[in-house]
Structures are given as C-alpha cells and as structure tokens.
Design a protein around this motif. Structure first.
Motif, mmCIF file in Angstrom:
data_model
loop_
_atom_site.group_PDB
_atom_site.id
_atom_site.type_symbol
_atom_site.label_atom_id
_atom_site.label_comp_id
_atom_site.label_asym_id
_atom_site.label_seq_id
_atom_site.Cartn_x
_atom_site.Cartn_y
_atom_site.Cartn_z
ATOM 1 N N VAL A 1 11.681 -1.217 -3.969
ATOM 2 C CA VAL A 1 12.763 -0.432 -4.657
ATOM 3 C C VAL A 1 12.173 1.027 -4.551
ATOM 4 C CG1 VAL A 1 13.898 0.062 -6.822
ATOM 5 C CG2 VAL A 1 13.613 -2.324 -6.055
ATOM 6 N N GLU A 2 10.728 1.011 -4.818
ATOM 7 C CA GLU A 2 10.438 2.347 -4.830
ATOM 8 C C GLU A 2 10.523 3.016 -3.363
ATOM 9 O OE1 GLU A 2 5.869 4.765 -4.948
ATOM 10 O OE2 GLU A 2 6.138 2.445 -5.880
ATOM 11 N N ALA A 3 10.551 2.004 -2.429
ATOM 12 C CA ALA A 3 10.512 2.475 -1.054
ATOM 13 C C ALA A 3 11.901 2.971 -0.810
ATOM 14 C CB ALA A 3 9.909 1.459 -0.236
ATOM 15 N N GLY A 4 12.868 2.529 -1.556
ATOM 16 C CA GLY A 4 14.437 2.822 -1.291
ATOM 17 C C GLY A 4 15.279 1.690 -0.908
ATOM 18 N N PHE A 5 14.667 0.366 -0.836
ATOM 19 C CA PHE A 5 15.513 -0.773 -0.599
ATOM 20 C C PHE A 5 16.460 -0.729 -1.808
ATOM 21 C CE2 PHE A 5 11.903 -1.479 2.130
ATOM 22 C CZ PHE A 5 12.477 -1.893 3.161
ATOM 23 N N ASP A 6 17.743 -1.495 -1.325
ATOM 24 C CA ASP A 6 18.761 -1.720 -2.252
ATOM 25 C C ASP A 6 18.630 -2.856 -3.047
ATOM 26 O OD1 ASP A 6 20.617 0.540 -1.550
ATOM 27 O OD2 ASP A 6 20.483 -0.353 0.482
ATOM 28 N N THR B 1 0.816 -1.139 -0.027
ATOM 29 C CA THR B 1 -0.144 -0.137 -0.037
ATOM 30 C C THR B 1 0.948 1.158 0.113
ATOM 31 O OG1 THR B 1 -0.140 0.315 2.380
ATOM 32 C CG2 THR B 1 -1.656 -1.136 1.497
ATOM 33 N N SER B 2 0.384 2.365 -0.420
ATOM 34 C CA SER B 2 1.132 3.566 -0.334
ATOM 35 C C SER B 2 1.443 4.187 1.028
ATOM 36 C CB SER B 2 0.259 4.689 -0.987
ATOM 37 O OG SER B 2 -0.983 4.893 -0.332
ATOM 38 N N GLU B 3 0.548 3.537 2.155
ATOM 39 C CA GLU B 3 0.842 4.079 3.253
ATOM 40 C C GLU B 3 2.299 3.235 3.821
ATOM 41 O OE1 GLU B 3 -3.198 4.916 2.474
ATOM 42 O OE2 GLU B 3 -2.023 3.214 2.364
ATOM 43 N N GLN B 4 2.176 2.090 3.537
ATOM 44 C CA GLN B 4 3.434 1.062 3.754
ATOM 45 C C GLN B 4 4.496 1.583 3.100
ATOM 46 O OE1 GLN B 4 1.817 -2.618 2.619
ATOM 47 N NE2 GLN B 4 0.489 -2.854 4.555
ATOM 48 N N ILE B 5 4.533 1.827 1.938
ATOM 49 C CA ILE B 5 5.851 2.398 1.194
ATOM 50 C C ILE B 5 6.301 3.588 1.765
ATOM 51 C CG2 ILE B 5 6.442 3.255 -0.966
ATOM 52 C CD1 ILE B 5 4.311 1.294 -2.466
ATOM 53 N N ALA C 1 6.094 -10.088 -7.853
ATOM 54 C CA ALA C 1 6.774 -9.014 -8.580
ATOM 55 C C ALA C 1 6.449 -7.484 -8.337
ATOM 56 C CB ALA C 1 6.337 -9.383 -10.074
ATOM 57 N N ILE C 2 5.257 -7.318 -8.161
ATOM 58 C CA ILE C 2 4.865 -5.979 -7.841
ATOM 59 C C ILE C 2 5.371 -5.452 -6.405
ATOM 60 C CG2 ILE C 2 2.761 -4.497 -7.065
ATOM 61 C CD1 ILE C 2 1.232 -6.099 -9.151
ATOM 62 N N ALA C 3 5.470 -6.332 -5.523
ATOM 63 C CA ALA C 3 5.903 -5.895 -4.258
ATOM 64 C C ALA C 3 7.373 -5.649 -4.320
ATOM 65 C CB ALA C 3 5.787 -7.195 -3.101
ATOM 66 N N ALA C 4 8.171 -6.183 -5.110
ATOM 67 C CA ALA C 4 9.610 -6.126 -5.184
ATOM 68 C C ALA C 4 9.785 -4.638 -5.778
ATOM 69 C CB ALA C 4 10.114 -7.096 -6.028
ATOM 70 N N GLU C 5 8.819 -4.515 -6.753
ATOM 71 C CA GLU C 5 9.028 -2.956 -7.429
ATOM 72 C C GLU C 5 8.796 -1.992 -6.258
ATOM 73 O OE1 GLU C 5 7.861 -1.894 -11.795
ATOM 74 O OE2 GLU C 5 6.197 -2.234 -10.912
ATOM 75 N N LYS C 6 7.710 -2.349 -5.508
ATOM 76 C CA LYS C 6 7.257 -1.100 -4.515
ATOM 77 C C LYS C 6 8.331 -1.131 -3.474
ATOM 78 C CE LYS C 6 2.269 -1.390 -5.146
ATOM 79 N NZ LYS C 6 2.241 -0.345 -5.559
#
Length: 365
Positions: free
Chosen positions: A171-176, A76-80, A164-169
């Motif tokens: 990375v969006e959240a800043g994970f390496d 979710t956007s809040e989790q990100i 796949a979507i969670a992995a993309e999110k």
C-alpha cells in the motif's frame, strides 16, 4: 448488444472500467541484486492499464519466501521505490493495480535460502517439481526441489507477520490492494492440502485446522490495510507441483464461507489451463457462489465467448486473462472489436530485457 465483459464494475473501493483482469504472470525482469522492480516493468504494466484490474506477478514477502530467480520483492526500501514507479505509471494511464503476495514454501531451493532448507507445513519433498535458478547472470536452469524442513510455531507466526508487513508496504508503494496467493502449490496451498500437510497440531488434520494458516494471514493483513483491499487466490482443481489432494474441493468451499465472513474484496479462482485439464464442475461454481457473495474472479484460458458465458451465468464477476495479455497490451480493445490476437514469444517469457516483454504493439490494421 452490450456485453457484460466490457461494462464497468465496482470492487469495494475501486472503480473498474471493465470486467477484464490482467492475471498475475511471473516474468522475471527485476534489477539485480535485490529483486528490485524497475522502469521496464513500469512500462510493461502501464501498457496494459486498459484492463479493469491488473494483478501483478507474484511478489516475495520476505527474503526467505523466494523460489525463482529475478522475481520481485516488496519488503525492502529499494523494492518499494521500484514498485512506486510501476503504480504511478499504471495510475497515470488510468489503471487499477493489486500486488500479488506469495511465499513459495517448499517450492524453493537452498540457493534462495542462504543455504538453509526451504520451509513447509511438513517435511515432504514435492515429486517432479523444479524451480528456475539463474546464477551470476547465466541463462539459468530448472533445478529439482529438495526435501523441506517442517515449520515450527515461530516460523508460522513469522510468516504470518511477514504477509502483514508486506501488505502494508505494498500500500505504501501505491497499490490499490493486494492478492494473497493461496493456490498453485505454494505455501498457503501446502497448508490446505492433506498430501502436503501432515501436521498433528492446530494447523493440520481436519479442514478447520488446515484453513487456519490462511485465515490467520488474512486477519493479520486486514489489521494492517483493511479487508476491502484484500483478494485471495485459490486453486482447487490445480494439482501440479505434487498437489493432488482428495479433500481440497470441500476445504476450499469451507474456506470461501470463512472468507465471506471476513468481508474481503474478492476470491480469484485459478483454473487449470493445460490442454487436458479437468473441467470445473457446474456444481462447484454454484457452491462457490453460494458460499461467497463478494466478487469472484476466474482465470483459465478464457476466450471472449467463454468469458461472457461465465459472467452471464453469474458464476463470476470478473474474468482474468493471462497469456493473451503478453503479446496484446491492448487486449480489451481487441476483444471488444473482435480483432485477431498476436502470439507471444515463448523463448522470452522468463528473464531478459524489453524483447518479448514491453515491445509488443497495439493493434494496427
């Protein structure tokens, strides 16, 4: 003498200051409702950024992948936004951080599934397996798992897409990078093992079929974020949650060969760490190294001395520490200088506030 444990390492695109990894550990400190990472978690992880690599606690990929109360999500956007606080804090402290992604499969309860049965490769109830449920702010209790429903083709494709979507999110959240949780009795591990996977289609039966779900998850995630950001956790010798499979070791070794061909960043070997746990055979370590020429991380109640030994023998490139990181945020410093380690408070491991979480101090003479 320079010890390899404290030397820098390279993990695909990431430069690590040492070969010490903070292992993923469920701590159940999210904000509710919504399983949202928060500033308390940001402080906790940033305090431990002297590790060469941090792997976060297991994180839900979707709203039907949860099995324990207060564990975080990344869908979710809040989790990100919550995770962005964490990754920013860790990066500002000079750390590298990967997000471990999981789907618990049958290790769940209808409480987390909007009243539906949890999903699994096959409708087989795990014996003597419980999950932690905390309702309405109560202290929580361990509840026995129920018989799950067997996944159909649509379920399988949906979960692959969710990874796949969670992995993309992430990375969006800043994970390496991300770690796909393929061990410890959760959904991917359930596909790998003959005792939990009785399917007769392309996802069950022989080793190639039982590995198919894992490999399709890896391929789908790689298509979103690239293989260099992917790690996979595997646990061939961990049999709790009713996961004693006689064919798991050769299955894992075949999987390691396939993962090597994919070019992922690392395999994370989760070793049994209880008092009478089986010793990992030298032959398995040698075969794993022959099968996979990327980075190998090992985790399993290591000390400084045993960590140096496994590195010196070439069986691993990085060593993960779990419990020792809880009460020792400066663990690399303490290990390097052979300082005493503090003990953690068992009662505050799961749920609660800063007590027994972010209030542990660095070493003081």
């Amino acid at each position: 003498m320079t010890h390899q444990l404290f030397e820098p390492a390279v993990l695909k695109n990431s430069q690590l200051k040492n070969r010490i990894v903070m292992a993923p550990m469920t701590r159940c400190r999210t904000d509710q409702p919504g399983n949202i990472p928060n500033l308390l978690m940001a402080d906790y992880y940033a305090q431990r950024a002297s590790a060469g690599l941090i792997i976060t606690e297991a994180t839900q990929i979707s709203d039907d992948s949860q099995g324990y109360s207060f564990t975080p999500g990344v869908y979710t956007s809040e989790q990100i936004r919550g995770w962005q606080q964490v990754t920013t804090a860790v990066h500002n402290a000079g750390g590298v951080i990967f997000n471990q992604l999981w789907h618990v499969g049958r290790v769940s309860h209808p409480y987390f599934q909007k009243g539906r049965l949890p999903m699994a490769p096959s409708a087989i109830k795990p014996v003597d397996t419980h999950v932690w449920i905390a309702k309405d702010g109560q202290a929580g209790e361990m509840v026995e798992c129920v018989k799950p429903r067997g996944m159909n083709d649509n379920d399988i494709q949906q979960v692959i897409n969710d990874f796949a979507i969670a992995a993309e999110k992430a990375v969006e959240a800043g994970f390496d990078g991300i770690e796909i949780h393929g061990g410890n009795g959760y959904l991917i591990d359930q596909f790998l093992r003959t005792n939990s996977n009785h399917r007769s289609d392309n996802y069950g039966g022989n080793r190639e079929n039982r590995l198919r779900f894992l490999m399709e998850v890896v391929d789908a995630v790689a298509a979103r974020i690239g293989t260099e950001r992917i790690g996979v956790r595997l646990a061939p010798y961990v049999t709790f949650k009713d996961m004693n499979c006689p064919d798991i070791v050769p299955t894992i070794l075949q999987g390691a060969t396939q993962l090597n061909q994919c070019g992922i960043a690392y395999i994370h070997l989760s070793e049994a760490d209880w008092d009478d746990a089986p010793v990992i055979p030298t032959g398995f370590r040698e075969q794993l190294r022959e099968s996979f020429d990327g980075t190998i991380i090992v985790a399993g109640r290591y000390t400084r001395e045993s960590a140096e030994q496994v590195l010196d023998k070439g069986y691993a490139d990085l060593v993960a520490f779990g419990r020792d990181f809880i009460a020792n945020p400066d663990l690399p410093y303490r290990l390097k200088n052979k300082l005493p380690l503090a003990d953690f408070d068992q009662a505050s491991l799961f749920g609660g506030d800063h007590k027994g979480y972010s209030d542990y101090t660095v070493y003081q003479a």
